[in-house]
Design a protein around this motif. Structure first.
Motif, short mmCIF file in Angstrom:
data_model
loop_
_atom_site.label_atom_id
_atom_site.label_comp_id
_atom_site.label_asym_id
_atom_site.label_seq_id
_atom_site.Cartn_x
_atom_site.Cartn_y
_atom_site.Cartn_z
N SER A 52 43.32 -35.31 -164.73
CA SER A 52 42.89 -34.56 -165.91
C SER A 52 41.39 -34.71 -166.18
CB SER A 52 43.69 -34.99 -167.14
OG SER A 52 43.50 -36.37 -167.41
N GLY A 53 40.76 -35.75 -165.63
CA GLY A 53 39.32 -35.93 -165.81
C GLY A 53 38.50 -34.85 -165.13
N LEU A 54 39.10 -34.14 -164.17
CA LEU A 54 38.39 -33.03 -163.52
C LEU A 54 38.18 -31.85 -164.47
CD1 LEU A 54 40.24 -33.02 -160.07
CD2 LEU A 54 37.85 -33.65 -160.48
N ARG A 55 38.97 -31.81 -165.52
CA ARG A 55 38.92 -30.68 -166.45
C ARG A 55 38.24 -31.03 -167.76
NH1 ARG A 55 43.50 -31.19 -164.05
NH2 ARG A 55 44.68 -31.99 -165.81
N GLU A 56 37.48 -32.11 -167.76
CA GLU A 56 36.75 -32.48 -168.98
C GLU A 56 35.38 -33.02 -168.63
OE1 GLU A 56 36.92 -36.40 -171.00
OE2 GLU A 56 38.98 -36.43 -170.25
N ASP A 57 34.50 -33.00 -169.60
CA ASP A 57 33.20 -33.61 -169.46
C ASP A 57 33.23 -34.91 -170.26
OD1 ASP A 57 30.60 -34.43 -169.34
OD2 ASP A 57 29.77 -32.70 -170.42
N PRO A 58 33.33 -36.07 -169.60
CA PRO A 58 33.43 -37.33 -170.32
C PRO A 58 32.28 -37.59 -171.29
CG PRO A 58 34.00 -37.65 -168.03
CD PRO A 58 33.43 -36.27 -168.14
#
Length: 198
Positions: A52-58
């Motif tokens: 799911s981190g691929l679909r967000e900007d941390p």
């Protein structure tokens, strides 16, 4: 032939399910057997979460902060992390220790854990993960310096290959004042790894 990727922000669950079914057949299993019937669907759901981190900007977790005239050290130790090594898609599990020296802006401590999580939930290398967190705290937050240490146990070393359980990989990245001042970096590293009282 160009590979067709799903639109950013969406996971192609059906494609994952087909691939998992093919893997089961390729290793000599029967994907129709009772215990495996739901496995392709469960793996697709798990991968959607684990990546799911691929679909967000941390970095978004650092946008909301508080203007505070505090310039001393902030450390959050032992932030649990679980990621998948991009070489074998096997998990590496451990903890991150993050520290930064603010320059007039601090963020809620839960945001630091969310930052770690955002970078961990993608195919990753521990070295890259460590650098991404340090860069985010230094550049993204605009701090005077950051230091990140990640300790992790890699399944690719314990379940296969050299099969050495208990091996822990430690990576560190320092930015700003902690990169420039070796004594300061050493003191902070000691505080994180060995000192349990501040």
């Amino acid at each position: 032939m160009t590979e067709a990727y799903p639109p950013r922000g969406r996971v192609d669950r059906e494609r994952i399910q087909r691939a998992v079914r093919e893997i089961l057949v390729a290793v000599g299993e029967d994907p129709e057997r009772e215990g495996l019937l739901g496995t392709p669907r469960r793996v697709a759901e798990a991968y959607e979460y684990l990546f799911s981190g691929l679909r967000e900007d941390p970095l978004r977790h650092l946008q909301v902060g508080f203007m505070e005239d505090y310039r001393d050290l902030i450390i959050v130790r032992d932030i649990y992390l679980a990621s998948l090594c991009e070489h074998h898609l096997l998990p590496f599990i451990g903890r991150a220790h993050v520290a930064y020296a603010p320059r007039g802006k601090v963020v809620g401590i839960s945001k630091l854990a969310r930052l770690v999580e955002g970078y961990a939930r993608r195919p990753q290398l521990q070295e890259r993960l460590t650098s991404q967190i340090a860069d985010a705290l230094y550049e993204g937050l605009g701090s005077r310096g950051s230091l990140v240490i990640v300790e992790a146990d890699h399944s690719c070393m314990t379940m296969r290959g050299v099969q050495k359980p208990g091996s822990v990989t430690v990576t560190s990245a320092s930015r700003g004042i902690y990169r420039e001042d070796g004594a300061l970096r050493s003191e902070l590293t000691d505080l994180i790894l060995r000192g349990r009282e501040i």
